[in-house]
Design an enzyme around this catalytic site. Structure first.
Site, mmCIF file in Angstrom:
data_model
loop_
_atom_site.group_PDB
_atom_site.id
_atom_site.type_symbol
_atom_site.label_atom_id
_atom_site.label_comp_id
_atom_site.label_asym_id
_atom_site.label_seq_id
_atom_site.Cartn_x
_atom_site.Cartn_y
_atom_site.Cartn_z
ATOM 1 N N GLY A 91 0.829 -1.214 0.000
ATOM 2 C CA GLY A 91 0.000 0.000 0.000
ATOM 3 C C GLY A 91 0.858 1.257 0.000
ATOM 4 O O GLY A 91 2.088 1.188 -0.139
ATOM 5 N N LYS B 230 3.147 -13.109 19.490
ATOM 6 C CA LYS B 230 3.261 -13.823 20.767
ATOM 7 C C LYS B 230 4.120 -15.084 20.598
ATOM 8 O O LYS B 230 5.028 -15.337 21.390
ATOM 9 C CB LYS B 230 1.853 -14.176 21.253
ATOM 10 C CG LYS B 230 1.826 -14.771 22.636
ATOM 11 C CD LYS B 230 0.386 -14.980 23.079
ATOM 12 C CE LYS B 230 0.346 -16.044 24.167
ATOM 13 N NZ LYS B 230 -0.726 -16.985 23.981
ATOM 14 N N TYR C 154 -14.511 1.195 10.125
ATOM 15 C CA TYR C 154 -13.092 1.569 10.214
ATOM 16 C C TYR C 154 -12.764 2.049 11.626
ATOM 17 O O TYR C 154 -11.837 1.538 12.268
ATOM 18 C CB TYR C 154 -12.814 2.673 9.188
ATOM 19 C CG TYR C 154 -11.369 3.106 9.100
ATOM 20 C CD1 TYR C 154 -10.413 2.303 8.476
ATOM 21 C CD2 TYR C 154 -10.956 4.340 9.616
ATOM 22 C CE1 TYR C 154 -9.088 2.707 8.381
ATOM 23 C CE2 TYR C 154 -9.632 4.753 9.518
ATOM 24 C CZ TYR C 154 -8.699 3.936 8.901
ATOM 25 O OH TYR C 154 -7.387 4.346 8.806
ATOM 26 N N LYS D 167 -10.651 -0.116 14.294
ATOM 27 C CA LYS D 167 -9.334 0.342 14.765
ATOM 28 C C LYS D 167 -9.326 0.527 16.279
ATOM 29 O O LYS D 167 -8.297 0.326 16.928
ATOM 30 C CB LYS D 167 -8.965 1.664 14.076
ATOM 31 C CG LYS D 167 -8.637 1.528 12.595
ATOM 32 C CD LYS D 167 -7.222 0.996 12.374
ATOM 33 C CE LYS D 167 -6.829 1.070 10.912
ATOM 34 N NZ LYS D 167 -5.469 0.555 10.667
ATOM 35 N N TYR E 43 -3.231 -7.790 24.892
ATOM 36 C CA TYR E 43 -2.097 -8.707 24.686
ATOM 37 C C TYR E 43 -0.876 -8.213 25.477
ATOM 38 O O TYR E 43 -0.102 -9.017 25.998
ATOM 39 C CB TYR E 43 -1.743 -8.821 23.190
ATOM 40 C CG TYR E 43 -2.434 -9.975 22.506
ATOM 41 C CD1 TYR E 43 -3.769 -9.896 22.127
ATOM 42 C CD2 TYR E 43 -1.755 -11.164 22.233
ATOM 43 C CE1 TYR E 43 -4.412 -10.955 21.501
ATOM 44 C CE2 TYR E 43 -2.387 -12.225 21.615
ATOM 45 C CZ TYR E 43 -3.714 -12.122 21.246
ATOM 46 O OH TYR E 43 -4.345 -13.184 20.639
ATOM 47 N N ARG F 97 -8.965 9.599 -1.372
ATOM 48 C CA ARG F 97 -8.728 10.580 -0.307
ATOM 49 C C ARG F 97 -8.479 11.945 -0.915
ATOM 50 O O ARG F 97 -8.207 12.076 -2.096
ATOM 51 C CB ARG F 97 -7.572 10.121 0.591
ATOM 52 C CG ARG F 97 -8.032 9.075 1.574
ATOM 53 C CD ARG F 97 -6.909 8.531 2.408
ATOM 54 N NE ARG F 97 -6.142 7.522 1.696
ATOM 55 C CZ ARG F 97 -5.170 6.790 2.230
ATOM 56 N NH1 ARG F 97 -4.853 6.964 3.484
ATOM 57 N NH2 ARG F 97 -4.518 5.887 1.525
HETATM 58 P P1 NAD Z 1 -3.505 1.782 1.623
HETATM 59 O O1 NAD Z 1 -4.919 1.451 1.338
HETATM 60 O O2 NAD Z 1 -2.650 2.337 0.541
HETATM 61 O O3 NAD Z 1 -2.742 0.505 2.209
HETATM 62 C C1 NAD Z 1 -3.367 -0.530 2.909
HETATM 63 C C2 NAD Z 1 -2.783 -1.848 2.402
HETATM 64 O O4 NAD Z 1 -3.361 -2.934 3.145
HETATM 65 C C3 NAD Z 1 -3.122 -2.108 0.933
HETATM 66 O O5 NAD Z 1 -1.960 -2.492 0.250
HETATM 67 C C4 NAD Z 1 -4.151 -3.228 0.981
HETATM 68 O O6 NAD Z 1 -4.165 -4.020 -0.174
HETATM 69 C C5 NAD Z 1 -3.720 -3.977 2.233
HETATM 70 N N1 NAD Z 1 -4.784 -4.760 2.866
HETATM 71 C C6 NAD Z 1 -6.053 -4.373 3.142
HETATM 72 N N2 NAD Z 1 -6.721 -5.363 3.756
HETATM 73 C C7 NAD Z 1 -5.849 -6.400 3.864
HETATM 74 C C8 NAD Z 1 -5.954 -7.719 4.401
HETATM 75 N N3 NAD Z 1 -7.075 -8.156 4.961
HETATM 76 N N4 NAD Z 1 -4.865 -8.520 4.345
HETATM 77 C C9 NAD Z 1 -3.728 -8.101 3.763
HETATM 78 N N5 NAD Z 1 -3.569 -6.862 3.245
HETATM 79 C C10 NAD Z 1 -4.618 -6.024 3.296
HETATM 80 O O7 NAD Z 1 -3.536 2.777 2.878
HETATM 81 P P2 NAD Z 1 -2.348 3.514 3.665
HETATM 82 O O8 NAD Z 1 -2.639 4.962 3.640
HETATM 83 O O9 NAD Z 1 -1.033 3.033 3.211
HETATM 84 O O10 NAD Z 1 -2.629 3.025 5.145
HETATM 85 C C11 NAD Z 1 -1.826 2.032 5.773
HETATM 86 C C12 NAD Z 1 -2.273 1.875 7.220
HETATM 87 O O11 NAD Z 1 -2.119 3.104 7.921
HETATM 88 C C13 NAD Z 1 -3.753 1.483 7.355
HETATM 89 O O12 NAD Z 1 -3.868 0.557 8.423
HETATM 90 C C14 NAD Z 1 -4.429 2.779 7.722
HETATM 91 O O13 NAD Z 1 -5.589 2.567 8.489
HETATM 92 C C15 NAD Z 1 -3.343 3.484 8.517
HETATM 93 N N6 NAD Z 1 -3.529 4.944 8.476
HETATM 94 C C16 NAD Z 1 -3.202 5.652 7.355
HETATM 95 C C17 NAD Z 1 -3.412 7.021 7.332
HETATM 96 C C18 NAD Z 1 -3.058 7.871 6.138
HETATM 97 O O14 NAD Z 1 -3.371 9.050 6.141
HETATM 98 N N7 NAD Z 1 -2.404 7.362 5.117
HETATM 99 C C19 NAD Z 1 -3.957 7.660 8.455
HETATM 100 C C20 NAD Z 1 -4.295 6.891 9.562
HETATM 101 C C21 NAD Z 1 -4.061 5.534 9.573
HETATM 102 N N1 UDP Z 2 -12.985 15.511 0.709
HETATM 103 C C1 UDP Z 2 -13.402 16.424 -0.241
HETATM 104 N N2 UDP Z 2 -13.314 16.073 -1.558
HETATM 105 C C2 UDP Z 2 -12.809 14.896 -1.982
HETATM 106 C C3 UDP Z 2 -12.363 13.960 -1.002
HETATM 107 C C4 UDP Z 2 -12.478 14.307 0.320
HETATM 108 O O1 UDP Z 2 -13.851 17.521 0.085
HETATM 109 O O2 UDP Z 2 -12.753 14.672 -3.210
HETATM 110 C C5 UDP Z 2 -13.052 15.891 2.120
HETATM 111 C C6 UDP Z 2 -13.718 14.858 3.038
HETATM 112 O O3 UDP Z 2 -15.126 15.039 3.076
HETATM 113 C C7 UDP Z 2 -13.065 15.182 4.366
HETATM 114 C C8 UDP Z 2 -11.657 15.632 3.970
HETATM 115 O O4 UDP Z 2 -11.735 16.007 2.597
HETATM 116 O O5 UDP Z 2 -13.721 16.254 5.002
HETATM 117 C C9 UDP Z 2 -10.606 14.548 4.128
HETATM 118 O O6 UDP Z 2 -11.097 13.397 3.477
HETATM 119 P P1 UDP Z 2 -10.232 12.071 3.298
HETATM 120 O O7 UDP Z 2 -11.125 11.066 2.671
HETATM 121 O O8 UDP Z 2 -8.945 12.393 2.650
HETATM 122 O O9 UDP Z 2 -9.851 11.624 4.786
HETATM 123 P P2 UDP Z 2 -10.608 11.579 6.193
HETATM 124 O O10 UDP Z 2 -11.998 12.121 6.079
HETATM 125 O O11 UDP Z 2 -10.590 10.155 6.546
HETATM 126 O O12 UDP Z 2 -9.765 12.440 7.041
#
Ligand code: NAD
Ligand code: UDP
Length: 315
Positions: free
Chosen positions: A16, A109, A149, A153, A163, A190
């Site tokens: 990801g 673990k 979500y 989480k 754990y 996003r």
């Molecule tokens: P992303 O969607 O690019 O990456 C998530 C990855 O997890 C993907 O490659 C997807 O294929 C894989 N995945 C999903 N379900 C799976 C499963 N059941 N088994 C194996 N792989 C699985 O998103 P990201 O932005 O890289 O986010 C990575 C992590 O960080 C996530 O857990 C997300 O909740 C957390 N996070 C990200 C942000 C952000 O702003 N990027 C903010 C808060 C938390």
């Molecule tokens: N948002 C927006 N236009 C878009 C995508 C998102 O205005 O095309 C807004 C969304 O409603 C939120 C903020 O941007 O208020 C951030 O959205 P995102 O999905 O990036 O992340 P999250 O809401 O999880 O912080």
């Protein structure tokens, strides 16, 4: 041959956006990396440049099922992170956070491995306390469209701490705030990737609501640095720790910065605000400053310029 000075590290969700940057960084430090992914939102192309490295291994697996590998550390990032993707199959999203965490905690673990959880600012829901410190318990709707979500989480955090208390597991729980940068998928959904792809194609930028809601955006390299520093801290320090950039912007301001950076002729249009969309979000990062001596370096304008360059190349 095994290098006993380096670790073998499992990164779930390694294909990801964040996971692929993390794999790259861990390999650059000489570690062995097992990158696990089911490619739900991630892509092999994010890690294709690492495939020639003998210390890198790619594993197709869904963390909802048990896994048996030998590792020293685990970074548990697997979970769709964009609202459109995590709401597409909400039951699978909750399973990934809950069953997935149980499986990865079970693995940790058995191996006595240290395990990092990618938690989120969504733990705080639509917060009444601003900025959000780790001591705030949040305001989360348990039955809304974001709950799969948010509550998944939150339950994962509960499991990590149980754990830790029950089995003395070495845990590191980070609450990540909105992070952006190269390797976000163009259809990720996003806000940063949506606005940049729209601006580069001179299409209308879609603001949901009136654009007065706020977010605080962290550039990916700053976040990866914080994750690594946190993982290296003393065992007693479990977190939760907020990781993010405390500079707060309205979504309208973000749209204007992106139009300006891309010299786009795009207009802004307004669409309905999704249910339970948080009105404000900004991390209090005092704990990160104190415990890992970290604060983000890349300002939004610079980070957006770097991200725009990436999208210009792939679009
Ligand atoms: P992303 O969607 O690019 O990456 C998530 C990855 O997890 C993907 O490659 C997807 O294929 C894989 N995945 C999903 N379900 C799976 C499963 N059941 N088994 C194996 N792989 C699985 O998103 P990201 O932005 O890289 O986010 C990575 C992590 O960080 C996530 O857990 C997300 O909740 C957390 N996070 C990200 C942000 C952000 O702003 N990027 C903010 C808060 C938390
Ligand atoms: N948002 C927006 N236009 C878009 C995508 C998102 O205005 O095309 C807004 C969304 O409603 C939120 C903020 O941007 O208020 C951030 O959205 P995102 O999905 O990036 O992340 P999250 O809401 O999880 O912080």
């Amino acid at each position: 041959m095994t290098d006993y000075n380096k670790k073998r590290i499992l990164v779930t969700g390694g294909a990801g956006f964040l996971g692929s940057h993390l794999c790259e960084r861990l390999l650059s430090e000489g570690n062995e990396v097992i990158c696990l992914d089911n490619y739900y939102t991630g892509s092999k192309t994010n890690v294709s440049h690492l495939l020639d490295n003998p210390k890198f291994e790619l594993l197709r697996h869904d963390i909802c099922f048990p896994l048996y590998v030998e590792v020293d550390e685990i970074y548990n990032l697997a979970c769709p992170a964009s609202p459109i993707h995590y709401q597409y199959d909400p039951v699978q999203t909750t399973k990934t956070s809950v069953h997935g965490s149980i499986n990865m905690l079970g693995l940790a673990k058995r191996q006595n491995a240290k395990i990092f959880q990618a938690s989120t600012s969504e733990i705080y829901g639509d917060p009444e306390v601003h900025p959000q410190a780790e001591s705030y318990w949040g305001k989360v709707n348990p039955i809304g469209p974001r709950s799969c979500y948010d509550e998944g989480k939150r339950c994962a955090e509960t499991l990590f701490f149980d754990y830790h208390r029950q089995h003395k597991l070495k845990i590191k729980v980070a609450r990540i705030f909105n992070t952006y940068g190269p390797k976000m998928h163009p259809n990720d959904g996003r806000v940063v990737s949506n606005f940049i792809t729209q601006a580069l194609q001179n299409k209308d930028l879609t603001i949901y609501g009136d654009g007065s809601q706020t977010r605080s955006f962290c550039y990916v390299s700053d976040l990866i640095q914080a994750m690594i520093l946190f993982m290296q801290t003393n065992e007693d320090f479990t977190g939760p720790i907020n990781l993010g950039n405390p500079n707060e912007f309205t979504i309208k301001e973000l749209a204007e910065i992106i139009i300006d950076t891309t010299n786009s002729s795009s207009k802004i249009i307004y669409k309905p605000l999704p249910q339970d969309d948080p009105k404000q979000r900004r991390p209090d990062i005092s704990l990160a400053k104190e415990k890992i001596n970290w604060s983000p370096k890349i300002q939004l304008k610079t980070g957006i310029e770097k991200t725009v360059k990436y999208f210009e190349n792939i679009l």
